[in-house]
Structures are given as structure tokens and as C-alpha cells.
Design a protein around this motif. Structure first.
Motif, PDB file in Angstrom:
ATOM      1  N   TRP A  84       0.585  -1.251   0.014  1.00 31.51           N
ATOM      2  CA  TRP A  84      -0.005  -0.001   0.055  1.00 31.51           C
ATOM      3  C   TRP A  84       0.976   1.257   0.007  1.00 31.51           C
ATOM      4  N   LEU A  85       1.984   1.242   0.846  1.00 27.03           N
ATOM      5  CA  LEU A  85       2.615   2.380   0.877  1.00 27.03           C
ATOM      6  C   LEU A  85       3.622   2.642  -0.423  1.00 27.03           C
ATOM      7  N   VAL A  86       3.796   1.446  -1.005  1.00 33.32           N
ATOM      8  CA  VAL A  86       4.473   1.592  -2.708  1.00 33.32           C
ATOM      9  C   VAL A  86       3.350   2.160  -3.492  1.00 33.32           C
ATOM     10  N   SER A  87       2.386   1.772  -3.470  1.00 27.55           N
ATOM     11  CA  SER A  87       1.148   2.106  -4.205  1.00 27.55           C
ATOM     12  C   SER A  87       0.764   3.799  -4.034  1.00 27.55           C
ATOM     13  N   VAL A  88       0.702   4.042  -2.996  1.00 27.09           N
ATOM     14  CA  VAL A  88       0.448   5.534  -2.546  1.00 27.09           C
ATOM     15  C   VAL A  88       1.601   6.270  -2.942  1.00 27.09           C
ATOM     16  N   GLY A  89       2.709   5.832  -2.820  1.00 25.38           N
ATOM     17  CA  GLY A  89       4.249   6.559  -3.311  1.00 25.38           C
ATOM     18  C   GLY A  89       4.107   6.745  -4.713  1.00 25.38           C
ATOM     19  N   ALA A  90       4.014   5.624  -5.458  1.00 19.52           N
ATOM     20  CA  ALA A  90       3.951   5.988  -7.104  1.00 19.52           C
ATOM     21  C   ALA A  90       2.628   7.009  -7.241  1.00 19.52           C
ATOM     22  N   ALA A  91       1.678   7.038  -6.649  1.00 23.16           N
ATOM     23  CA  ALA A  91       0.484   7.867  -7.036  1.00 23.16           C
ATOM     24  C   ALA A  91       1.223   9.277  -6.682  1.00 23.16           C
ATOM     25  N   MET A  92       1.872   9.624  -5.543  1.00 23.91           N
ATOM     26  CA  MET A  92       2.141  11.026  -5.143  1.00 23.91           C
ATOM     27  C   MET A  92       3.431  11.337  -6.089  1.00 23.91           C
ATOM     28  N   PHE A  93       4.337  10.443  -6.652  1.00 26.85           N
ATOM     29  CA  PHE A  93       5.069  10.459  -7.342  1.00 26.85           C
ATOM     30  C   PHE A  93       4.687  10.967  -8.957  1.00 26.85           C
ATOM     31  N   PHE A  94       3.536  10.570  -9.169  1.00 29.63           N
ATOM     32  CA  PHE A  94       3.044  10.938 -10.512  1.00 29.63           C
ATOM     33  C   PHE A  94       2.614  12.404 -10.351  1.00 29.63           C
ATOM     34  N   LEU A  95       1.886  12.578  -9.395  1.00 27.19           N
ATOM     35  CA  LEU A  95       1.553  13.980  -9.199  1.00 27.19           C
ATOM     36  C   LEU A  95       2.670  14.984  -9.013  1.00 27.19           C
ATOM     37  N   TRP A  96       3.768  14.836  -8.654  1.00 27.67           N
ATOM     38  CA  TRP A  96       5.138  15.655  -8.566  1.00 27.67           C
ATOM     39  C   TRP A  96       5.537  15.923  -9.761  1.00 27.67           C
ATOM     40  N   THR A 115      -4.507   3.435  -2.688  1.00 26.33           N
ATOM     41  CA  THR A 115      -5.548   2.587  -1.812  1.00 26.33           C
ATOM     42  C   THR A 115      -6.090   1.687  -2.642  1.00 26.33           C
ATOM     43  N   VAL A 116      -6.868   2.043  -3.909  1.00 23.72           N
ATOM     44  CA  VAL A 116      -7.676   1.530  -4.606  1.00 23.72           C
ATOM     45  C   VAL A 116      -6.845   0.386  -5.418  1.00 23.72           C
ATOM     46  N   LEU A 117      -5.559   0.717  -5.845  1.00 20.12           N
ATOM     47  CA  LEU A 117      -4.875  -0.160  -6.590  1.00 20.12           C
ATOM     48  C   LEU A 117      -3.984  -1.111  -5.656  1.00 20.12           C
ATOM     49  N   ALA A 118      -3.943  -0.784  -4.269  1.00 21.89           N
ATOM     50  CA  ALA A 118      -3.334  -1.748  -3.444  1.00 21.89           C
ATOM     51  C   ALA A 118      -4.464  -2.834  -3.097  1.00 21.89           C
ATOM     52  N   LEU A 119      -5.819  -2.722  -3.390  1.00 22.07           N
ATOM     53  CA  LEU A 119      -6.855  -3.483  -2.896  1.00 22.07           C
ATOM     54  C   LEU A 119      -6.573  -4.885  -3.452  1.00 22.07           C
ATOM     55  N   PRO A 120      -6.127  -5.128  -4.774  1.00 24.15           N
ATOM     56  CA  PRO A 120      -6.070  -6.543  -5.460  1.00 24.15           C
ATOM     57  C   PRO A 120      -5.097  -7.241  -4.659  1.00 24.15           C
TER      58      PRO A 120
END
Length: 521
Positions: A84-96, A115-120
Motif C-alpha cells: 500500500w505504501l508503495v502504491s500511494v508513493g507511486a501515485a504521489m510521484f505521478f502528481l509531483w 489505496t484502490v490499486l493496492a486492494l487487489p
């Protein structure tokens, strides 16, 4: 031979006193001493599979393999929590790295994406060991496709982030499958590779084990070969085309506009707020320039002219006079004119983002209001989302505005040419325009996206680029000849039935995994 490798059934789950706790590694999946290497490698690869400037298409196929290996061989809390932390980190990296302005809404969006993409991974970790081989292989990829679908249809950010199909822009043969299923099938194929590789990784090599990757390779081969055949043997007809011009305000006119506002000159990253009472004075130079460039494009052979998003800024009191002037230009030059305006209002929400399509006879054929303002960045009142379509001698012409094209459902339109006025910024413009090319494949129309301060492109109904312009450096009229006949796709006819089937399949498999089974008497 080890238990569980002699047939296509997964290892049984011990439900007795010796059953492992929910925090133990899965049955048949002992801890992997290299698992933190897989986590780190997957985390790094995920940064290059975020629909961003530095995407590597292969990274999108590899990162979930490694993250799935980590989550399956770690305790639930640790494994899924770190994924989950990796998934959120990737999303924040995208925004940056695409320079999305960081607001409370966009930051919340980044956490939501992750969060959604970590659910699977969580569902796979908890339920896949309880399923047979085929069901266990399908659960993760189907849920991944469902998560993409849910974000693309129901979330306020659409498919701007998280759609793995966007990372495969350079593989047109693969992307042709979305004309049948919609964009979420690419995510399913990528997710299926992760479960197939992990299936082999968890078992001693044997013929029975090898059958699974062979079957997967055959399916993927059919998809790619079929897409290649569509491109090679069913090309888009260019026998009939129409010349379309894309118009942006010129830098000189924008400088005049900014100086009227007391600014030293035009700065695309710092556009000040207009006062509705003084908009006519401040915007006169830009509007005059837009009409002049429209006339110049018409005299270069353009039959359709489309302006970029918010090209003209007008007060609501001057809207009628502006439209009268635009109708006169369309009538004088005998062209279809799609003007994109920001109408300033004296009270909240202070603006409308809309287009007006005018025919060669001067008739107003539609007024369309942007249906999906960017959450946290735009305060326009959303339109109703009814995409306008008009029959012309150059085929059926339709229109959405910029961010609308990140919502595949709104783009299910029976058209031959889709016009998309856009307004971006340098770090995101090219990516955003490339994303829109998927809508052309899905729905079988040519797509023309005229982008301010970004990247303008025209695409065939197969998603192949026809012409491009870097509008961060070039504000001259952009002219392109576009096919006037689209194609009918299965996805256009059936909509998101593939995604709904994935959702139904996920619910069925979840029910099989969690509902206790009665013992045979």
C-alpha cells in the motif's frame, strides 16, 4: 513430486487446529528471504508505470509480479501494508513529476489512487489460497481491472491515473483489443501475467506447471497478432479526409492581454484572475487574434476550425455579441467553427467552460459545457455530460472538453470525428493528449485534440497519430487532414460489459472463498 504440482488444483487449506493464522504466510508459500529485494525492485519499477513522462512500457508488466511475490510471502499486515505504501508513493510521484498543483483534493486523490490499486493485493493475499488454480489465477487480474473501471467511471479523477493501458501507448497492436473490451482488459492481461509468473515461481517446474504460462502466452499472442492483423489488413480509409485547423491564442496577443491586467507579459504558469467587469477590455486583443487566425486557417483550406480550451475569455454580458461575431466569421469563411470560451460570471462559481459549434451558414449547432472540471483545480459548474453530435458533409462531428476525455464512459459516442479542445501545462500536455488516443480506438472515430500549452495531436480510429504540434513553443495554426469515416467497434456498442463481467466474476470468486463449505456426510 511436491504436493499440489501433479494436477491443476491448488494446495489444500488446512482448516483444522494446525491451520495457519491470518497473519502467517499463505499455505504453500513459505517466506522468501529475498522478498524485500522484490519489494524494492517492484517499488522502483512502479515509478515508471504511472502514466507519466518517464514511463517504461515493460515496467508496467513487471512491477506487479514482484509486489505480488512480496505480499504472498509476507505476513498480511506487513506484506499488504508495505505494498500500500508503495502504491500511494507511486501515485504521489505521478502528481509531483507531472507538476499537478498540490492541493488538499489532489493529495487526497493520490492517497485514494494508491489505496484502490493496492486492494487487489490484499484480496489476493487473503483469498487466493482458498481457491482452485484457475480461480486463484483470475482473482487478482479481474479485481485489478475492476479497480481501474471503478476509478474510471465513478471516481472524480477518471483514468488520468491508474489505467495501465495508458502505459502501453507505444504498442498499438496490443491496444487494438480495447476496441472490443474497453481499456480495462489491458490491466487484466498485465495482472494475469503477475499471477501466472507467481504460480510458476511457487512450484517445482513440471509439464503440468508449465501449461499455465503456455496458455497465457497463447492468449496474449492471439491479442497481439489479432491487433497486428487489424492494423495491417483493415487500415483506416484515407480516401476521404477533411482539413481541420487547431487554433491557439498567439503569444503576442496574450502579452497584450496580460499587460492590460498590469502584468509584464504572458506567463502560462501564472494566469491572474480576471475581473468580469473588465474582461472585454483585457481580452479584446486575444479575441481579435483568434478570429484573424481562424480566417487565415480557412484560407489555407480548413473546413473545420477548433480552438483550444478557454481560448477566449468573455463576460456573460458580452456572450451574445461574441457569438454574433463568431457566427459572422464562420459564415464569411464557409467553415465549421468550434469556439472554446471561458465565460465569466459576476457570482459564484464565476465561470463556465464551454464550446459553441457554428455551421457555415452561421447557425449555432451546439453549446456544450465541460462535464468534468478538474477536482480541486477548477470551480466551473459541470455540464450534463450529453455529448453533442452533428451530421455534416464531413461525417458526424462530436465534442468534449479536455478532462472529459479521461472518462471512457462519456466518450461512447456514435461519431466520425471527435473534437477535444484542451488546456494543459508543459509537464503533462503530451501525456494527456496521448491518453486521449485510447478513446479513438475504443469508439472508432478520428480524434483531434487541440491543446493549449501542451501537445496537440490528431489520431485515426485505430489510435495512430496523424500529426502533432508542441504548443508549448508553437502557437501558429496547426492544420491536419483527418479521415471523415469512422468505424463501429464492439466496445462502442456494448459499453463496459467486459468490466461488469470482471466485477461479477470477482464477486463470485470472493463468495466461493469466504462462504464455508459443508463437509460431505
Amino acid at each position: 513430486m511436491a504436493t499440489g504440482t501433479s494436477n491443476l488444483r491448488s494446495d489444500p487449506v488446512d482448516t483444522g487446529a494446525n491451520a495457519p493464522s491470518s497473519t502467517s504466510p499463505s499455505v504453500g508459500r513459505p517466506p522468501d528471504r529475498w522478498r524485500y529485494l522484490w519489494l524494492g525492485s517492484g517499488a522502483v519499477l512502479s515509478l515508471f508505470a504511472v502514466n507519466g513522462r518517464w514511463d517504461i512500457p515493460l515496467a508496467a508488466w513487471l512491477f506487479s509480479i514482484l509486489l505480488l511475490r512480496f505480499s504472498r510471502t509476507s505476513r498480511v499486515a506487513v506484506g499488504v501494508g508495505l505494498v500500500w505504501l508503495v502504491s500511494v508513493g507511486a501515485a504521489m510521484f505521478f502528481l509531483w513529476h507531472v507538476a499537478v498543483p498540490l492541493t488538499g483534493m489532489t493529495a487526497l486523490g493520490g492517497v485514494g489512487f494508491g489505496t484502490v490499486l493496492a486492494l487487489p493485493y490484499l484480496v489476493d493475499r487473503l483469498l487466493a489460497p482458498r481457491l482452485g488454480t484457475v480461480a486463484g489465477l483470475l482473482l487478482f487480474p479481474m479485481l485489478l481491472a475492476v479497480c481501474e473501471f471503478v476509478m474510471g467511471v465513478f471516481a472524480p479523477f477518471g483514468t488520468a491515473y491508474g489505467l495501465l493501458a495508458d502505459t502501453q501507448y507505444t504498442n498499438p497492436a496490443l491496444l487494438q483489443v480495447i476496441s472490443l473490451t474497453g481499456p480495462y482488459s489491458v490491466g487484466l492481461l498485465i495482472g494475469a501475467l503477475a499471477t501466472v509468473v507467481n504460480y510458476v515461481w511457487e512450484r517445482p517446474l513440471s509439464w503440468r506447471t508449465a501449461r499455465v504460462p503456455v496458455i497465457y502466452a497463447a492468449v496474449l499472442g492471439v491479442v497481439i497478432i489479432g491487433g497486428s492483423a487489424r492494423l495491417a489488413f483493415f487500415p483506416v480509409s484515407t480516401a476521404q479526409t477533411v482539413r481541420i485547423a487547431g487554433i491557439n491564442p498567439s503569444t503576442a496577443a496574450l502579452d497584450v492581454e496580460m499587460k492590460a491586467l498590469g502584468q509584464p507579459g504572458f506567463d502560462p504558469l501564472n494566469i491572474p484572475r480576471f475581473d468580469p467587469a473588465t474582461v472585454p477590455l483585457e481580452s479584446k486583443a486575444v479575441i481579435d487574434d483568434l478570429f484573424d487566425e481562424t480566417r487565415r486557417a480557412a484560407r489555407a483550406g480548413a473546413k473545420i476550425v477548433v480552438w483550444s480550451e478557454n481560448a477566449a475569455r468573455i463576460s456573460v454580458s458580452d456572450e451574445s455579441a461574441f457569438l454574433t461575431a463568431a457566427q459572422a466569421v464562420a459564415r464569411d469563411e464557409q467553415l465549421y467553427l468550434d469556439v472554446a470560451v471561458n465565460v465569466y460570471l459576476p457570482t459564484a462559481p464565476y465561470g463556465r467552460d464551454e464550446t459553441h459549434f457554428i455551421g457555415p451558414d452561421g447557425a449555432l449547432l451546439w453549446t456544450y459545457q465541460k462535464a468534468h472540471p478538474i477536482p480541486g483545480l477548477e470551480t466551473y459548474t459541470p455540464g450534463d455530460g450529453n455529448v453533442p453530435v452533428v451530421s455534416t458533409p464531413y461525417g458526424r462531428i462530436a465534442n468534449v472538453i479536455c478532462y472529459d476525455a479521461d472518462f471512457p464512459a462519456i466518450m461512447h459516442t456514435d461519431a466520425d470525428i471527435m473534437l477535444v479542445p484542451g488546456g494543459d501545462w508543459p509537464q503533462f500536455g503530451r501525456l494527456h493528449t496521448q491518453m486521449s488516443s485510447l478513446r479513438a480506438i475504443e469508439n472508432g472515430y478520428s480524434l483531434v485534440r487541440q491543446d493549449f500549452n501542451g501537445w496537440s495531436s490528431a489520431y485515426t480510429p485505430h489510435g495512430q497519430p496523424i500529426s502533432t504540434q508542441d504548443t508549448t513553443v508553437d502557437h501558429d495554426p496547426w492544420i491536419v487532414d483527418v479521415p471523415t469515416h469512422g468505424t463501429t467497434t464492439l466496445y462502442q456498442l456494448t459499453g463496459d460489459i467486459f468490466a461488469w463481467l470482471c466485477l461479477a466474476g470477482t464477486l463470485v470468486l470472493t463468495g466461493i472463498a469466504v462462504i464455508p463449505r459443508r463437509s460431505a456426510i
